[in-house]
Design a protein around this motif. Structure first.
Motif, PDB file in Angstrom:
ATOM      1  N   ALA A  73       0.810  -1.217   0.000  1.00 53.28           N
ATOM      2  CA  ALA A  73       0.000   0.000   0.000  1.00 53.28           C
ATOM      3  C   ALA A  73       0.843   1.266   0.000  1.00 53.28           C
ATOM      4  O   ALA A  73       0.395   2.305  -0.475  1.00 53.28           O
ATOM      5  CB  ALA A  73      -0.937  -0.002   1.203  1.00 53.28           C
ATOM      6  N   SER A  74       2.063   1.187   0.518  1.00 53.00           N
ATOM      7  CA  SER A  74       2.901   2.384   0.601  1.00 53.00           C
ATOM      8  C   SER A  74       3.864   2.524  -0.569  1.00 53.00           C
ATOM      9  O   SER A  74       4.428   3.591  -0.786  1.00 53.00           O
ATOM     10  CB  SER A  74       3.709   2.365   1.904  1.00 53.00           C
ATOM     11  OG  SER A  74       4.691   1.337   1.864  1.00 53.00           O
ATOM     12  N   GLY A  75       4.075   1.437  -1.304  1.00 56.50           N
ATOM     13  CA  GLY A  75       5.043   1.483  -2.394  1.00 56.50           C
ATOM     14  C   GLY A  75       6.472   1.297  -1.916  1.00 56.50           C
ATOM     15  O   GLY A  75       7.411   1.478  -2.685  1.00 56.50           O
ATOM     16  N   ARG A  76       6.641   0.934  -0.670  1.00 58.11           N
ATOM     17  CA  ARG A  76       7.967   0.682  -0.094  1.00 58.11           C
ATOM     18  C   ARG A  76       8.250  -0.813  -0.099  1.00 58.11           C
ATOM     19  O   ARG A  76       7.335  -1.626   0.059  1.00 58.11           O
ATOM     20  CB  ARG A  76       8.042   1.205   1.342  1.00 58.11           C
ATOM     21  CG  ARG A  76       7.997   2.710   1.427  1.00 58.11           C
ATOM     22  CD  ARG A  76       9.282   3.274   0.884  1.00 58.11           C
ATOM     23  NE  ARG A  76       9.239   4.719   0.745  1.00 58.11           N
ATOM     24  CZ  ARG A  76      10.310   5.441   0.512  1.00 58.11           C
ATOM     25  NH1 ARG A  76      11.493   4.863   0.405  1.00 58.11           N
ATOM     26  NH2 ARG A  76      10.212   6.736   0.364  1.00 58.11           N
ATOM     27  N   ALA A  77       9.512  -1.181  -0.222  1.00 58.44           N
ATOM     28  CA  ALA A  77       9.893  -2.591  -0.228  1.00 58.44           C
ATOM     29  C   ALA A  77       9.529  -3.238   1.107  1.00 58.44           C
ATOM     30  O   ALA A  77       9.644  -2.608   2.166  1.00 58.44           O
ATOM     31  CB  ALA A  77      11.393  -2.735  -0.481  1.00 58.44           C
ATOM     32  N   GLU A  78       9.118  -4.493   1.031  1.00 55.23           N
ATOM     33  CA  GLU A  78       8.774  -5.209   2.261  1.00 55.23           C
ATOM     34  C   GLU A  78       9.991  -5.312   3.178  1.00 55.23           C
ATOM     35  O   GLU A  78       9.867  -5.237   4.400  1.00 55.23           O
ATOM     36  CB  GLU A  78       8.235  -6.600   1.923  1.00 55.23           C
ATOM     37  CG  GLU A  78       7.643  -7.316   3.111  1.00 55.23           C
ATOM     38  CD  GLU A  78       6.955  -8.611   2.735  1.00 55.23           C
ATOM     39  OE1 GLU A  78       6.652  -9.384   3.678  1.00 55.23           O
ATOM     40  OE2 GLU A  78       6.698  -8.863   1.545  1.00 55.23           O
ATOM     41  N   ILE A 122       4.279   5.650   4.554  1.00 53.24           N
ATOM     42  CA  ILE A 122       3.570   4.677   5.395  1.00 53.24           C
ATOM     43  C   ILE A 122       2.472   5.312   6.248  1.00 53.24           C
ATOM     44  O   ILE A 122       1.577   4.614   6.707  1.00 53.24           O
ATOM     45  CB  ILE A 122       4.526   3.838   6.263  1.00 53.24           C
ATOM     46  CG1 ILE A 122       5.250   4.679   7.290  1.00 53.24           C
ATOM     47  CG2 ILE A 122       5.482   3.043   5.408  1.00 53.24           C
ATOM     48  CD1 ILE A 122       6.106   3.866   8.251  1.00 53.24           C
ATOM     49  N   SER A 123       2.509   6.624   6.413  1.00 57.53           N
ATOM     50  CA  SER A 123       1.469   7.278   7.227  1.00 57.53           C
ATOM     51  C   SER A 123       0.087   7.082   6.616  1.00 57.53           C
ATOM     52  O   SER A 123      -0.890   6.915   7.336  1.00 57.53           O
ATOM     53  CB  SER A 123       1.770   8.762   7.403  1.00 57.53           C
ATOM     54  OG  SER A 123       1.677   9.453   6.169  1.00 57.53           O
ATOM     55  N   ARG A 124       0.012   7.071   5.297  1.00 56.30           N
ATOM     56  CA  ARG A 124      -1.278   6.875   4.623  1.00 56.30           C
ATOM     57  C   ARG A 124      -1.885   5.528   4.991  1.00 56.30           C
ATOM     58  O   ARG A 124      -3.074   5.414   5.217  1.00 56.30           O
ATOM     59  CB  ARG A 124      -1.094   6.922   3.111  1.00 56.30           C
ATOM     60  CG  ARG A 124      -0.669   8.240   2.564  1.00 56.30           C
ATOM     61  CD  ARG A 124      -0.434   8.100   1.051  1.00 56.30           C
ATOM     62  NE  ARG A 124       0.101   9.312   0.506  1.00 56.30           N
ATOM     63  CZ  ARG A 124       1.401   9.520   0.301  1.00 56.30           C
ATOM     64  NH1 ARG A 124       2.283   8.588   0.566  1.00 56.30           N
ATOM     65  NH2 ARG A 124       1.811  10.664  -0.206  1.00 56.30           N
ATOM     66  N   PRO A 181       3.781   7.366  -4.252  1.00 52.96           N
ATOM     67  CA  PRO A 181       4.213   6.221  -5.055  1.00 52.96           C
ATOM     68  C   PRO A 181       3.161   5.764  -6.063  1.00 52.96           C
ATOM     69  O   PRO A 181       3.486   5.193  -7.079  1.00 52.96           O
ATOM     70  CB  PRO A 181       4.488   5.137  -4.024  1.00 52.96           C
ATOM     71  CG  PRO A 181       3.758   5.550  -2.803  1.00 52.96           C
ATOM     72  CD  PRO A 181       3.659   7.039  -2.853  1.00 52.96           C
ATOM     73  N   TYR A 182       1.903   6.030  -5.796  1.00 49.82           N
ATOM     74  CA  TYR A 182       0.813   5.688  -6.698  1.00 49.82           C
ATOM     75  C   TYR A 182      -0.102   6.892  -6.817  1.00 49.82           C
ATOM     76  O   TYR A 182      -0.211   7.686  -5.882  1.00 49.82           O
ATOM     77  CB  TYR A 182      -0.003   4.499  -6.159  1.00 49.82           C
ATOM     78  CG  TYR A 182       0.807   3.254  -5.949  1.00 49.82           C
ATOM     79  CD1 TYR A 182       1.268   2.517  -7.033  1.00 49.82           C
ATOM     80  CD2 TYR A 182       1.109   2.818  -4.666  1.00 49.82           C
ATOM     81  CE1 TYR A 182       2.015   1.370  -6.833  1.00 49.82           C
ATOM     82  CE2 TYR A 182       1.857   1.672  -4.468  1.00 49.82           C
ATOM     83  CZ  TYR A 182       2.297   0.948  -5.556  1.00 49.82           C
ATOM     84  OH  TYR A 182       3.039  -0.176  -5.365  1.00 49.82           O
ATOM     85  N   ARG A 183      -0.790   6.998  -7.931  1.00 52.25           N
ATOM     86  CA  ARG A 183      -1.687   8.145  -8.122  1.00 52.25           C
ATOM     87  C   ARG A 183      -2.731   8.237  -7.022  1.00 52.25           C
ATOM     88  O   ARG A 183      -3.077   9.310  -6.568  1.00 52.25           O
ATOM     89  CB  ARG A 183      -2.391   8.064  -9.469  1.00 52.25           C
ATOM     90  CG  ARG A 183      -1.469   8.339 -10.638  1.00 52.25           C
ATOM     91  CD  ARG A 183      -2.226   8.218 -11.914  1.00 52.25           C
ATOM     92  NE  ARG A 183      -2.632   6.809 -12.033  1.00 52.25           N
ATOM     93  CZ  ARG A 183      -3.273   6.287 -13.041  1.00 52.25           C
ATOM     94  NH1 ARG A 183      -3.635   7.049 -14.031  1.00 52.25           N
ATOM     95  NH2 ARG A 183      -3.587   5.017 -13.078  1.00 52.25           N
ATOM     96  N   ALA A 184      -3.240   7.107  -6.583  1.00 50.06           N
ATOM     97  CA  ALA A 184      -4.292   7.087  -5.564  1.00 50.06           C
ATOM     98  C   ALA A 184      -3.737   6.620  -4.220  1.00 50.06           C
ATOM     99  O   ALA A 184      -4.407   5.896  -3.486  1.00 50.06           O
ATOM    100  CB  ALA A 184      -5.431   6.189  -6.029  1.00 50.06           C
ATOM    101  N   ILE A 219      -5.518   4.225  -1.497  1.00 53.01           N
ATOM    102  CA  ILE A 219      -5.030   2.848  -1.362  1.00 53.01           C
ATOM    103  C   ILE A 219      -4.694   2.562   0.097  1.00 53.01           C
ATOM    104  O   ILE A 219      -5.040   1.513   0.634  1.00 53.01           O
ATOM    105  CB  ILE A 219      -3.817   2.601  -2.273  1.00 53.01           C
ATOM    106  CG1 ILE A 219      -4.246   2.615  -3.748  1.00 53.01           C
ATOM    107  CG2 ILE A 219      -3.138   1.269  -1.935  1.00 53.01           C
ATOM    108  CD1 ILE A 219      -3.104   2.646  -4.730  1.00 53.01           C
ATOM    109  N   GLY A 220      -4.034   3.504   0.739  1.00 51.86           N
ATOM    110  CA  GLY A 220      -3.708   3.323   2.151  1.00 51.86           C
ATOM    111  C   GLY A 220      -4.951   3.166   3.003  1.00 51.86           C
ATOM    112  O   GLY A 220      -5.024   2.301   3.876  1.00 51.86           O
ATOM    113  N   GLN A 221      -5.955   3.977   2.745  1.00 50.98           N
ATOM    114  CA  GLN A 221      -7.202   3.886   3.494  1.00 50.98           C
ATOM    115  C   GLN A 221      -7.906   2.564   3.215  1.00 50.98           C
ATOM    116  O   GLN A 221      -8.455   1.940   4.128  1.00 50.98           O
ATOM    117  CB  GLN A 221      -8.116   5.044   3.138  1.00 50.98           C
ATOM    118  CG  GLN A 221      -7.607   6.381   3.626  1.00 50.98           C
ATOM    119  CD  GLN A 221      -8.467   7.532   3.124  1.00 50.98           C
ATOM    120  OE1 GLN A 221      -9.558   7.334   2.637  1.00 50.98           O
ATOM    121  NE2 GLN A 221      -7.946   8.740   3.245  1.00 50.98           N
TER     122      GLN A 221
END
Length: 118
Positions: A26-31, A52-54, A80-83, A87-89
């Protein structure tokens, strides 16, 4: 501060029933980055906290304070993503659903996928 942040991050994720994989996706960060944050091996950067706050459904400013970072948003850091906010929510809300409801949600989301993007 790294160990304290790791413990707080772990608690926030557990409270929201989020796995490192879910936060990563969801954050676009590597696991691996999420695991390193949770182990205290890596210091959180302003950009990582922003991403990651999102997913944690909290303000980036609050998470920066918890991480001991300056309270300023990077001006040139795109999502990292348009939405990304949505996505985070969505991940945070979906973490509370039953497996059956998650399967339903996946099917609904797939119905919105543009043709040719399988």
């Amino acid at each position: 501060m790294t160990r304290q942040f790791a413990e707080i991050l772990q608690g926030l994720m557990e409270n929201r029933r989020l796995t490192p994989r879910a936060v990563s996706r969801a954050s676009g960060r590597a696991e691996s980055t999420i695991h390193q944050l949770l182990s205290g091996k890596v210091l959180p950067s302003v950009e990582i906290v922003q991403d990651i706050s999102r997913v944690l459904e909290m303000s980036a400013a609050d998470l920066r304070v918890i991480a001991g970072l300056p309270d300023e948003r990077p001006q040139d850091h795109p999502a990292p993503y348009r939405a990304a906010d949505g996505i985070g929510q969505l991940v945070a809300v979906a973490s509370w659903l039953t497996p059956e409801k998650v399967a339903d949600l996946i099917e609904i989301a797939r119905s919105y996928r543009p043709e040719g993007t399988e």
